[in-house]
Design an enzyme around this catalytic site. Structure first.
Site, PDB file in Angstrom:
ATOM      1  N   ASP A   1       0.806  -1.254   0.047  1.00 37.01           N
ATOM      2  CA  ASP A   1       0.074  -0.039  -0.016  1.00 37.01           C
ATOM      3  C   ASP A   1       0.807   1.131  -0.018  1.00 37.01           C
ATOM      4  O   ASP A   1       0.285   2.336   0.107  1.00 37.01           O
ATOM      5  CB  ASP A   1      -0.935   0.052   1.114  1.00 37.01           C
TER       6      ASP A   1
ATOM      7  N   ASP B   1     -10.276  -7.488  11.657  1.00 36.89           N
ATOM      8  CA  ASP B   1     -10.054  -8.780  11.928  1.00 36.89           C
ATOM      9  C   ASP B   1     -11.157  -9.607  12.982  1.00 36.89           C
ATOM     10  O   ASP B   1     -11.926 -10.385  12.401  1.00 36.89           O
ATOM     11  CB  ASP B   1      -8.767  -9.246  12.391  1.00 36.89           C
TER      12      ASP B   1
END
Length: 709
Positions: free
Chosen positions: A173, A317
């Site tokens: 990224d 998550d």
């Protein structure tokens, strides 16, 4: 002989009878001496059970005793101690009661989670490798250095898995050219995008669009997996078609700031070991394992079915696992360390990471409350609620650290009861909780250390969690940086301010209370009240000063932490002589070795170092940087990509590397833990005194310099 089992109706009957008996014990009122007798009886029973019995049944009995004594204390607290006479008494009294209610609720939920860990074992894969599924390995990164990411990628190449059935992708990224060049040389995939929307979750979701493996294994860019990772975890997916995610422990081969600054690395279990050693294993029994963002495998079809990795929370998550469980998928935990990574290097990074976790769990509790909505069993709701509620400990912890000051400073009576009666009810509640948790958690969390961990973070997570409850959409993802050095010792004055304030207030309170005890205690009731509050304040002084010691950052100048490991090795000199030795530690940049005698080598000499894996030998060029008694330290010369991959294969990727690392640690002992925290508390005073002295001297030096100009 046939195995005897209780039928379902008899089991329910016994449970009902047990609940009735426990209720009778909880709700029966006792005067002081009767309560003292009850406390002595429970202490004796718990001691005998803990000292002379083993097995899960004994642990369950201790849990039962602890629950009964805690609920008995709570019932007495609610019915006999709340007759406050003034508004000041009520303000402090109800504040303390709220903190106690929270603590007992979390205690009960933790017992539920951890009482019966599943201890799942690996399932063998089919002998026919053509039946093994395809796996994409994702390594997301944003701003971490290349040497951190490259180590993970190169180690992943060593996986014992059919080459045509797994691919490795670095998800960059940061869109950095040097990363792309490395991936091309190493033979791993490189994926980037033109934006950073939704941070890590968005990065993974974009990669899902351009890859097609049946399963996705995700590793944080500093988590290096063993070569056996896929072989050990994938069997469960073939056995259970509803299994959507399997998580393995997060192990760290470098010390976190508490371990580093308090010098307890590999002596005291770190903050996260309880979660990965026991809590997740307990969650697994209830099909409520949390996805932890790394060291896990997910079934692609299930992940896509819930919309990819969740983007509505900064703890993407845990929310992803919650969505999977709501959809009827199974999640699992395998308590075998198969990868390890870097802990946060500094206290500021550590605090920042925990703030994000706290915000994320507050988001989940506020916007995706597991206690309501469809799709979860009662057990799953309780496990998720326990995880979310855990991060609200900031305010209760600060209440406990200041509660006795309400009496010492303002004369507020937060309990409408005598000091002896308070201790008769409170001490069994506290002691049984400590004893039971020590038996259950001893390998993963030492007695009293939870208070230090929570105190270090309490001030910093309190406001973010409360603010997120009010405005859940304002929390933003922040990347926890890994890798780097601390060039010199220093004291983090900015982060230590809350600890200094707490310590100062408790010291002043102790002085006030001690003076009152010596000069103004004109009755036994007042004397015992002062003694109780002084003992509580002294405890708070010890915990606050121990937390303060964490702010004394210690120098860390190695580029990469060394992993302690004894591997067979040899050293070959330029003259062709070869010497047998074994490694003491290794990193991607060098290693230390132990020799059987003093070798004729000097600092700066070029050598070849061989490291063996069974009969396999890998040889690397190196330079001697340290010579000691039967010890050598060596730094690798610049290694090619192929040599770096080979080094990873015989060191970081070894199947037993992290299992041995995980097993290290000293056994829990309340007495040893008490002495250790007491020693660290003194260290906190020394650190503060030294830094305060330096601060005052530097200010006087500046003042003197300015007046002499």
């Amino acid at each position: 002989m046939p195995e005897w089992r209780l039928g379902p109706w008899l089991t329910r009957l016994l449970v009902a009878v047990g609940i009735v008996l426990c209720a009778m014990v909880v709700f029966t009122p006792f005067e002081l001496y009767a309560q003292l007798g009850f406390a002595f009886t429970t202490f004796l029973a718990a001691y005998v059970i803990n000292r002379f019995t083993t097995g899960r049944l004994a642990t369950l009995i201790l849990i039962g005793i602890s629950i009964v004594t805690s609920l008995r204390y709570l019932y007495w607290r609610l019915t006999s101690t709340l007759g406050f006479e003034t508004n000041v008494d009520a303000l402090f009294g109800y504040g303390l009661l709220a903190a106690e209610l929270y603590t007992i609720l979390v205690l009960l939920l933790s017992y539920f989670q951890s009482a019966w860990p599943l201890k799942r074992k690996p399932v063998p894969l089919p002998d026919d490798v053509d039946l093994w599924p395809s796996v994409d390995i994702f390594i997301p990164t944003y701003n971490e250095p290349l040497d951190v990411v490259s180590q993970t990628a190169l180690t992943a190449l060593a996986h014992d898995w059919p080459a045509h059935r797994f691919n490795i992708y670095v998800l960059d990224d940061g869109n950095r050219p040097e990363f792309k060049a490395f991936c091309e040389q190493a033979g791993v995939g490189y994926i980037t995008r033109d934006n950073n929307r939704h941070a890590k979750a968005g990065n993974i979701n974009e990669a899902l669009k351009v890859t097609n493996g049946e399963y996705v294994a995700i590793f944080d860019c500093d988590h290096v997996p063993t070569r056996s990772f896929l072989q050990i975890v994938m069997g469960w997916f073939l056995l259970d078609p509803k299994l959507a995610m399997l998580q393995t422990p997060h192990v760290f081969f470098s010390p976190d700031p508490l371990e580093q600054n308090l010098e307890v690395f590999k002596k005291v279990p770190n903050e996260g070991k309880l979660f990965y050693g026991l809590t997740q294993d307990g969650n697994d029994l209830w099909n409520a394992t949390f996805f932890c963002g790394s060291c896990a495998v997910l079934r692609r079809s299930a992940l896509l079915d819930v919309g990819g990795v969740a983007v509505e929370s900064v703890t993407e998550d845990a929310l992803t696992a919650l969505k999977m469980n709501r959809k009827g998928y199974n999640t699992a935990y395998l308590a075998i360390p198969l990868a390890a990574g870097l802990a946060t290097e500094s206290l500021s990074r550590h605090v920042g990471q925990r703030i994000r976790w706290a915000r994320g769990m507050a988001q989940i509790f506020r916007s995706h409350n597991p206690l309501i909505g469809k799709g979860l069993s009662l057990a799953q709701r309780l496990c998720y609620a326990s995880a979310a509620l855990h991060f609200f400990y900031g305010l209760p912890r600060l209440v406990f650290l200041t509660a006795p000051l309400a009496y010492l400073f303002f004369g507020a009576h937060v309990f409408n009861a005598s000091a002896l009666l308070i201790m008769a009810y409170a001490v069994p509640h506290i002691v049984h909780a400590l004893l039971t948790n020590s038996r259950m958690q001893g390998k993963y969390r030492h007695t009293f250390w939870n208070e230090v961990y929570e105190t270090v973070l309490a001030w910093y997570i309190m406001l973010p969690t409360l603010a997120t409850l009010v405005s859940p959409n304002k929390a933003r993802f922040n990347v926890t940086q890994k890798g780097g050095v601390i060039e010199q010792d220093y004291f983090d004055w900015e982060l230590s301010r809350p600890y200094i304030a707490l310590l100062s207030l408790n010291i002043i309170g102790f002085i006030v209370g001690f003076v009152s005890l010596v000069f103004y205690a004109d009755s036994w009731a007042l004397m015992w009240t002062l003694i109780m509050n002084l003992g509580w304040t002294l405890h708070n002084i010890v915990i606050s000063s121990a937390s303060l010691a964490v702010a004394g950052e210690r120098k860390q100048i190695r580029q990469a932490p060394r992993v302690v490991s004894n591997l067979v090795a040899t050293i070959q000199t330029q003259g062709g002589y070869r010497f047998a030795c074994e490694t003491t530690d290794f990193s991607q940049f060098g290693l230390g070795v132990r020799t059987t005698g003093q070798l004729p080598l000097r600092v700066g000499e070029q050598v070849w170092v061989s490291v063996f894996r069974n009969e396999e030998e890998a040889m690397f060029p190196a330079r001697v940087v340290f010579v000691g008694d039967n010890k050598l330290g060596m730094q690798f010369d610049e290694l090619s990509i192929a040599q770096q991959a080979e080094l990873a294969k015989v060191t970081f990727a070894r199947a037993d590397t992290w299992a041995l690392f995980w097993a290290d640690g000293e056994k829990d002992s309340a007495w040893v833990a008490m002495k250790s925290i007491g020693h660290i508390s003194l260290q906190g005073f020394k650190v503060l005194g030294r830094e305060a002295n330096q601060f005052v001297r530097s200010r006087f030096a500046r003042l003197f310099a300015s007046t002499t100009k």
